[in-house]
Design an enzyme around this catalytic site. Structure first.
Site, PDB file in Angstrom:
ATOM      1  CB  SER A  36      -0.852  -0.003   1.275  1.00 15.59           C
ATOM      2  OG  SER A  36      -1.451   1.262   1.489  1.00 15.59           O
ATOM      3  CE1 TYR A  56      -4.181  -2.222   5.079  1.00 11.58           C
ATOM      4  CE2 TYR A  56      -3.200  -0.102   4.548  1.00 11.58           C
ATOM      5  CZ  TYR A  56      -3.750  -1.301   4.132  1.00 11.58           C
ATOM      6  OH  TYR A  56      -3.863  -1.586   2.787  1.00 11.58           O
TER       7      TYR A  56
HETATM    8  N1  LIG Z   1      -8.653  -0.559  -1.334  1.00 14.03           N
HETATM    9  C1  LIG Z   1      -7.601   0.229  -1.164  1.00 14.03           C
HETATM   10  O1  LIG Z   1      -7.712   1.463  -1.209  1.00 14.03           O
HETATM   11  C2  LIG Z   1      -6.247  -0.369  -0.923  1.00 14.03           C
HETATM   12  C3  LIG Z   1      -5.156   0.481  -0.920  1.00 14.03           C
HETATM   13  C4  LIG Z   1      -3.897  -0.046  -0.712  1.00 14.03           C
HETATM   14  C5  LIG Z   1      -3.728  -1.394  -0.515  1.00 14.03           C
HETATM   15  N2  LIG Z   1      -4.802  -2.213  -0.505  1.00 14.03           N
HETATM   16  C6  LIG Z   1      -4.551  -3.649  -0.301  1.00 14.03           C
HETATM   17  O2  LIG Z   1      -5.134  -4.375  -1.354  1.00 14.03           O
HETATM   18  C7  LIG Z   1      -5.390  -5.706  -0.921  1.00 14.03           C
HETATM   19  C8  LIG Z   1      -6.793  -6.111  -1.336  1.00 14.03           C
HETATM   20  O3  LIG Z   1      -7.729  -5.337  -0.604  1.00 14.03           O
HETATM   21  P1  LIG Z   1      -9.027  -4.702  -1.255  1.00 14.03           P
HETATM   22  O4  LIG Z   1      -8.876  -3.236  -1.185  1.00 14.03           O
HETATM   23  O5  LIG Z   1      -9.344  -5.351  -2.554  1.00 14.03           O
HETATM   24  O6  LIG Z   1     -10.111  -5.044  -0.127  1.00 14.03           O
HETATM   25  P2  LIG Z   1     -11.173  -6.211  -0.042  1.00 14.03           P
HETATM   26  O7  LIG Z   1     -12.203  -6.006  -1.088  1.00 14.03           O
HETATM   27  O8  LIG Z   1     -11.635  -6.239   1.380  1.00 14.03           O
HETATM   28  O9  LIG Z   1     -10.327  -7.507  -0.399  1.00 14.03           O
HETATM   29  C9  LIG Z   1      -9.535  -8.168   0.547  1.00 14.03           C
HETATM   30  C10 LIG Z   1      -9.771  -9.646   0.370  1.00 14.03           C
HETATM   31  O10 LIG Z   1      -8.981 -10.377   1.321  1.00 14.03           O
HETATM   32  C11 LIG Z   1      -9.816 -11.376   1.886  1.00 14.03           C
HETATM   33  N3  LIG Z   1      -9.324 -11.785   3.197  1.00 14.03           N
HETATM   34  C12 LIG Z   1      -9.477 -11.174   4.404  1.00 14.03           C
HETATM   35  N4  LIG Z   1      -8.906 -11.910   5.371  1.00 14.03           N
HETATM   36  C13 LIG Z   1      -8.365 -13.011   4.770  1.00 14.03           C
HETATM   37  C14 LIG Z   1      -7.682 -14.161   5.220  1.00 14.03           C
HETATM   38  N5  LIG Z   1      -7.411 -14.336   6.515  1.00 14.03           N
HETATM   39  N6  LIG Z   1      -7.309 -15.085   4.317  1.00 14.03           N
HETATM   40  C15 LIG Z   1      -7.574 -14.938   3.009  1.00 14.03           C
HETATM   41  N7  LIG Z   1      -8.267 -13.890   2.504  1.00 14.03           N
HETATM   42  C16 LIG Z   1      -8.643 -12.932   3.380  1.00 14.03           C
HETATM   43  C17 LIG Z   1     -11.180 -10.750   1.956  1.00 14.03           C
HETATM   44  O11 LIG Z   1     -12.180 -11.751   2.068  1.00 14.03           O
HETATM   45  P3  LIG Z   1     -13.669 -11.363   2.561  1.00 14.03           P
HETATM   46  O12 LIG Z   1     -14.178 -10.347   1.571  1.00 14.03           O
HETATM   47  O13 LIG Z   1     -14.389 -12.646   2.500  1.00 14.03           O
HETATM   48  O14 LIG Z   1     -13.503 -10.810   3.927  1.00 14.03           O
HETATM   49  C18 LIG Z   1     -11.229 -10.027   0.614  1.00 14.03           C
HETATM   50  O15 LIG Z   1     -11.628 -10.860  -0.403  1.00 14.03           O
HETATM   51  C19 LIG Z   1      -5.166  -5.712   0.582  1.00 14.03           C
HETATM   52  O16 LIG Z   1      -3.913  -6.271   0.863  1.00 14.03           O
HETATM   53  C20 LIG Z   1      -5.184  -4.238   0.946  1.00 14.03           C
HETATM   54  O17 LIG Z   1      -4.428  -3.957   2.091  1.00 14.03           O
HETATM   55  C21 LIG Z   1      -6.058  -1.735  -0.709  1.00 14.03           C
END
Ligand SMILES: NC(=O)c1ccc[n+]([C@@H]2O[C@H](COP(=O)([O-])OP(=O)(O)OC[C@H]3O[C@@H](n4cnc5c(N)ncnc54)[C@H](OP(=O)(O)O)[C@@H]3O)[C@@H](O)[C@H]2O)c1
EC number: 1.1.1.30
Length: 343
Positions: free
Chosen positions: A195, A208
């Site tokens: 991130s 985080y």
């Molecule tokens: N969105 C942003 O602005 C942003 C910015 C920077 C970095 N990121 C990073 O991008 C990555 C993806 O996040 P996202 O934004 O796409 O959010 P998201 O839609 O919440 O996706 C995260 C995924 O990880 C799954 N997950 C949670 N706990 C887990 C576990 N213990 N084992 C396996 N899977 C698990 C969630 O499953 P459930 O949905 O079933 O809970 C969800 O499918 C993350 O690493 C996040 O930190 C996101």
């Protein structure tokens, strides 16, 4: 004056920012540093560098929703053999059903909680037994699964710190260690989703930030170690895409806030006060609808990292405001960046 300007998103700056012509579409884009070499990488297009993928196998973690879900579909459309790790496969999550409905022998959802060594090892076996020649290994691992939370250091319990680290940091380390023997054989790729908060910290985001700083350090160490073995390691550092993913929702923020307030030590409640606490939560709720709704810069970055002959070490899919802020915080003395951003 400069501090006031740099601490605001560029979209809110008055019209007189410097601009340069974008060679691809002729549009003018704003610049604060009068050279095109400072154009941030979020706008980079990667298509020209992409190699044919054949039927290379890739595992993406966290595919129930968000980036992981879109990535699984995208990599499948590019011809990869995709293993989509889903936390809620056994609970019939909508995202899982949609991926399964593609009914393709090149996209397979697998139950995967990255906190469980047992589940990770099961997936290693599933992947190994699906490969035509396991001795040739598998091509790629995308460590995408993640959770997030917020709260000042004094508002955050040790359990919360550990819970977030268990998924974001130890989940990444655990999954990588288990898949490395297969990845090494293919001289393949590891792509870790960190991130922008893995490069620069932010107030009220310590649970985080520390996990993402850890992912960055882990990725660097792994990249150094894997260099002579032919495995390439990249980090993708998305900016704010909150509006496009399920990382936060107003409901989840309210639930976290209630639990946090209920469990706060009396001295912290008294010293900060409910008004301060509520203001912080309200600010966090507005954050839910902020950021870009187009996740393609992240998807393109991961695709490039998996397919280019020479992938980048770090990818920065983020808007100009966050890119500039990250450069300032990581390159200038702390006293200057604090003066601009921390008030
Ligand atoms: N969105 C942003 O602005 C942003 C910015 C920077 C970095 N990121 C990073 O991008 C990555 C993806 O996040 P996202 O934004 O796409 O959010 P998201 O839609 O919440 O996706 C995260 C995924 O990880 C799954 N997950 C949670 N706990 C887990 C576990 N213990 N084992 C396996 N899977 C698990 C969630 O499953 P459930 O949905 O079933 O809970 C969800 O499918 C993350 O690493 C996040 O930190 C996101």
């Amino acid at each position: 004056m400069l501090a006031t300007r740099l601490s605001r998103p560029l979209s809110r700056l008055p019209g007189k920012t410097l601009s340069a012509c974008n060679r691809e579409n002729g549009a003018r884009c704003p610049l604060l540093l009068g050279s095109t070499s400072f154009i941030p990488t979020g706008r980079r297009t990667y298509a020209a560098a992409v190699e044919p993928v054949g039927s290379k196998a890739v595992l993406v973690t966290g595919c129930d929703s968000g980036f992981g879900f879109s990535l699984a579909k995208h990599l499948h459309s590019k011809g990869f053999l995709v293993f989509a790790g889903c936390l809620m496969k056994d609970k019939g999550h909508d995202g899982v059903k949609e991926l399964d409905s593609l009914n393709s022998d090149r996209l397979r959802t697998v139950q995967l909680n990255v906190c469980s060594s047992e589940e990770v090892e099961k997936v290693v076996e599933i992947v190994r037994s699906s490969l035509k020649d396991p001795e040739k290994g598998m091509w790629g691992l995308v460590n995408n699964a993640g959770i997030s939370t917020f709260g000042e250091v004094e508002f955050t319990s040790m359990e919360t710190y550990k819970e977030v680290a268990e998924v974001n940091l130890w989940g990444t380390v655990r999954t990588t260690k288990s898949f490395l023997p297969l990845i090494r054989r293919a001289k393949g790729r590891v792509v870790n989703i960190s991130s922008m908060l893995g490069r620069m910290a932010n107030p009220a985001r310590s649970p985080y930030c520390i996990t993402k700083f850890g992912v960055e350090a882990f990725s660097d160490c792994l990249r150094y170690e894997m260099r002579s073995l032919g495995v390439k390691v990249s980090v993708v550092e998305p900016g704010n895409f909150i509006a496009a993913t399920s990382l936060y929702s107003p409901e989840s923020i309210r639930a976290i806030a209630k639990k946090m307030w209920d469990e706060l030590p009396e001295v912290v409640r008294k010293d900060y006060g409910k008004k301060y606490f509520d203001e912080k939560i309200a600010k966090m709720e507005t954050y839910c609808s902020s950021g870009s709704t187009d996740t393609s810069p992240v998807i393109d970055a991961v695709t490039h990292a998996l397919t280019a002959t020479t992938p980048y070490t770090r990818y920065h899919p983020m808007d100009y405001y966050w890119w500039l802020r990250m450069q300032i915080i990581t390159h200038l003395p702390g006293a200057i960046s604090d003066m601009i951003y921390i008030r």
